[in-house]
Design an enzyme around this catalytic site. Structure first.
Site, PDB file in Angstrom:
ATOM      1  N   GLU A  58       0.832  -1.208   0.000  1.00 40.07           N
ATOM      2  CA  GLU A  58       0.000   0.000   0.000  1.00 40.07           C
ATOM      3  C   GLU A  58       0.861   1.251   0.000  1.00 40.07           C
ATOM      4  OE1 GLU A  58      -0.140  -2.653   1.892  1.00 40.07           O
ATOM      5  OE2 GLU A  58      -2.051  -2.908   2.913  1.00 40.07           O
ATOM      6  N   CYS A  81      -2.550  -3.802   7.090  1.00 46.42           N
ATOM      7  CA  CYS A  81      -2.161  -4.048   8.484  1.00 46.42           C
ATOM      8  C   CYS A  81      -2.522  -2.866   9.365  1.00 46.42           C
ATOM      9  CB  CYS A  81      -0.666  -4.345   8.561  1.00 46.42           C
ATOM     10  SG  CYS A  81       0.374  -2.932   8.160  1.00 46.42           S
ATOM     11  N   ALA A 159      10.368 -39.820  -4.716  1.00 50.14           N
ATOM     12  CA  ALA A 159      10.505 -40.391  -6.058  1.00 50.14           C
ATOM     13  C   ALA A 159      10.699 -41.883  -5.852  1.00 50.14           C
ATOM     14  CB  ALA A 159      11.700 -39.788  -6.787  1.00 50.14           C
ATOM     15  N   THR A 201      20.849 -39.146   4.194  1.00 53.75           N
ATOM     16  CA  THR A 201      20.756 -38.795   2.772  1.00 53.75           C
ATOM     17  C   THR A 201      22.034 -38.107   2.300  1.00 53.75           C
ATOM     18  OG1 THR A 201      18.362 -38.657   2.855  1.00 53.75           O
ATOM     19  CG2 THR A 201      19.420 -37.419   1.107  1.00 53.75           C
ATOM     20  N   LEU A 209      21.098 -29.999  -3.381  1.00 56.42           N
ATOM     21  CA  LEU A 209      19.891 -29.338  -2.870  1.00 56.42           C
ATOM     22  C   LEU A 209      19.809 -27.865  -3.233  1.00 56.42           C
ATOM     23  CD1 LEU A 209      19.630 -30.935   0.700  1.00 56.42           C
ATOM     24  CD2 LEU A 209      18.611 -31.736  -1.431  1.00 56.42           C
ATOM     25  N   ARG A 212      18.345 -24.867  -9.471  1.00 61.83           N
ATOM     26  CA  ARG A 212      19.117 -24.494 -10.658  1.00 61.83           C
ATOM     27  C   ARG A 212      18.295 -23.727 -11.684  1.00 61.83           C
ATOM     28  NH1 ARG A 212      21.250 -30.112 -10.985  1.00 61.83           N
ATOM     29  NH2 ARG A 212      21.175 -30.169  -8.720  1.00 61.83           N
ATOM     30  N   GLY A 272      15.550 -38.780   4.031  1.00 61.18           N
ATOM     31  CA  GLY A 272      15.177 -40.003   3.340  1.00 61.18           C
ATOM     32  C   GLY A 272      14.125 -40.739   4.158  1.00 61.18           C
ATOM     33  N   PRO A 273      14.101 -42.075   4.068  1.00 59.87           N
ATOM     34  CA  PRO A 273      13.029 -42.876   4.664  1.00 59.87           C
ATOM     35  C   PRO A 273      12.917 -42.753   6.191  1.00 59.87           C
ATOM     36  CG  PRO A 273      14.299 -44.162   3.073  1.00 59.87           C
ATOM     37  CD  PRO A 273      15.042 -42.875   3.250  1.00 59.87           C
TER      38      PRO A 273
HETATM   39  C1  AOF Z   1       0.071  -5.067   4.541  1.00 56.57           C
HETATM   40  N1  AOF Z   1       0.699  -4.854   3.370  1.00 56.57           N
HETATM   41  O1  AOF Z   1       2.248  -5.351   1.865  1.00 56.57           O
HETATM   42  C2  AOF Z   1       2.096  -6.730   3.760  1.00 56.57           C
HETATM   43  C3  AOF Z   1       1.381  -6.967   4.978  1.00 56.57           C
HETATM   44  O2  AOF Z   1       6.383  -5.986  10.477  1.00 56.57           O
HETATM   45  P1  AOF Z   1       6.262  -6.223   9.018  1.00 56.57           P
HETATM   46  O3  AOF Z   1       6.387  -4.955   8.228  1.00 56.57           O
HETATM   47  O4  AOF Z   1       7.230  -7.264   8.503  1.00 56.57           O
HETATM   48  O5  AOF Z   1       4.773  -6.754   8.787  1.00 56.57           O
HETATM   49  C4  AOF Z   1       4.509  -8.032   8.404  1.00 56.57           C
HETATM   50  C5  AOF Z   1       3.074  -8.392   8.630  1.00 56.57           C
HETATM   51  O6  AOF Z   1       2.209  -7.467   7.982  1.00 56.57           O
HETATM   52  C6  AOF Z   1       2.793  -9.746   7.993  1.00 56.57           C
HETATM   53  O7  AOF Z   1       2.931 -10.804   8.911  1.00 56.57           O
HETATM   54  C7  AOF Z   1       1.354  -9.612   7.537  1.00 56.57           C
HETATM   55  O8  AOF Z   1       0.445  -9.855   8.604  1.00 56.57           O
HETATM   56  C8  AOF Z   1       1.287  -8.135   7.139  1.00 56.57           C
HETATM   57  N2  AOF Z   1       1.714  -8.009   5.770  1.00 56.57           N
HETATM   58  N3  AOF Z   1       0.368  -6.151   5.302  1.00 56.57           N
HETATM   59  O9  AOF Z   1      -0.763  -4.260   4.944  1.00 56.57           O
HETATM   60  C9  AOF Z   1       1.695  -5.627   2.942  1.00 56.57           C
HETATM   61  N4  AOF Z   1       3.139  -7.500   3.394  1.00 56.57           N
HETATM   62 ZN    ZN Z   2       0.917  -2.840   6.032  1.00 52.70          ZN
END
Ligand code: AOF
Ligand code: ZN
Length: 342
Positions: A58, A81, A159, A201, A209, A212, A272-273
């Site tokens: 945002e 957020c 696999a 493994t 691991l 590529r 592995g297993p």
């Molecule tokens: C948003 N916009 O682009 C993202 C959100 O403390 P920070 O900055 O790392 O916040 C991470 C948390 O915010 C993440 O766990 C998720 O809940 C939210 N991510 N929120 O408004 C964003 N990436």
């Molecule tokens: Zn945010």
């Protein structure tokens, strides 16, 4: 408002594309895209989140829109957020920019950041949720699972030959699947935060691991070796192609807790297993990607060692997809742990 809604869906599709830009890592944070529409519905800002510690989608989009955001609409794949973490809160940035409406794809499932929609409504912003919700959630399927479960999602890759062998009679490295399946595993690896194997493994197969065929700018998954046997110093997993972590524990719960703390939200279990059996016994395998090679090896280890059923019942897999990959067959499914006696 049918016109407005169609515009929102188009803008959300664009936000979804932004969220999946190759420089948006599949790490500790979700992948998020945002499009700002001005009062007339024209796109005036675009942004996406590039991983923990960088600005939220945002904020990037609002910076591009500038004054044109006033009275406009923010279309964002994840609920904005409402917390002050490494950045944020986005709710405040949206209000300050004078945005009149916010259109959300997926609700934020975290305790700390979630609830932004209510905060925005409390400030007089019109909020519409669930626009292309399932598509938005799919972009962050592993992340969403992990924040709800408090541990990474675990995908087990196997696999095996038609008679269920994962190696030749001497247990040593045998090429079971063909080149197409092997190439596909690199794509699978580029989708996870960590690739986990046991010391056994490393000692037998000496795998590298690495990814590529990763897209430019994609994050390199952490290589994780579980167990206490010492590794040969020239083991390929210890080269400088990718970071490697050795966890001196046989407890899957502890391994996943450690990886979650390091910001890993999706783990690929590659062998592995013994290790696979330990994770299954602990009911900590969530998905399986099973390559079946049209080959009868006749002898050699099977996919699971020292297997004991979970609670006395067989473990099922809800098959989601079956495909022919080169000369092999790939089955993808979700593991279903049944109750004893059922
Ligand atoms: C948003 N916009 O682009 C993202 C959100 O403390 P920070 O900055 O790392 O916040 C991470 C948390 O915010 C993440 O766990 C998720 O809940 C939210 N991510 N929120 O408004 C964003 N990436
Ligand atoms: Zn945010």
């Amino acid at each position: 408002m049918a016109d407005g809604e169609a515009r929102w869906v188009m803008a959300m599709r664009e936000a979804l594309t932004l969220a999946q830009e190759p420089d948006a890592p599949l790490g500790e944070n979700p992948r998020v895209g945002c499009v700002i529409l001005d009062r007339d519905g024209a796109i005036v800002g675009r942004g996406h989140h590039r991983g923990a510690g960088t600005p939220h989608a945002e904020v990037v989009a609002l910076a591009q829109a500038g004054d044109a955001a006033r009275g406009g609409t923010a279309v964002v794949t994840l609920e904005p957020c409402r917390h002050v973490g490494r950045t944020g809160p986005c709710t405040a940035a949206l209000v300050q920019a004078g945005v009149a409406a916010v259109v959300v794809g997926q609700q934020d499932p975290t305790d700390e950041a979630g609830g932004g929609a209510r905060t925005l409504r409390g400030q007089g912003v019109e909020v519409t949720g669930g626009v292309l919700g399932p598509e938005c959630e799919r972009v962050n399927a592993a992340w969403t699972f992990a924040v709800r479960a408090g541990r990474p999602l675990v995908t087990w890759k196997v696999a095996a030959s038609l008679d269920g062998r994962v190696a030749g009679p001497d247990g040593g490295p045998t090429s079971i699947t063909g080149p197409a399946a092997r190439a596909e595993v690199h794509v699978l690896r580029s989708d996870v935060g960590a690739i986990v194997v046991g010391t056994g493994t490393v000692l037998v197969d000496d795998p590298e691991l690495t990814v590529r065929l990763a897209a430019q700018g994609a994050a390199i998954p952490l290589r994780v070796v579980v167990g206490s046997r010492p590794l040969p110093p020239d083991a390929r997993v210890l080269d400088d192609q990718a970071p490697t972590l050795v966890i001196d524990s046989h407890d899957p719960v502890q391994v996943l807790a450690d990886l979650f703390d390091r910001g890993i939200r999706h783990v690929l279990l590659e062998g592995g297993p013994t290790l696979a059996a330990a994770f299954l016994r602990a009911q900590l395998v969530d998905r399986v990607e099973w390559y079946l090679a049209p080959l009868l090896l006749g002898d050699g280890p099977v996919a699971l060692a020292d297997w004991a059923t979970v609670g006395g019942a067989p473990v099922g897999v809800d098959v989601e997809d079956v495909a022919i990959v080169g000369e092999d067959v790939r089955v993808v499914g979700r593991v279903r742990y049944q109750q004893a006696g059922l």
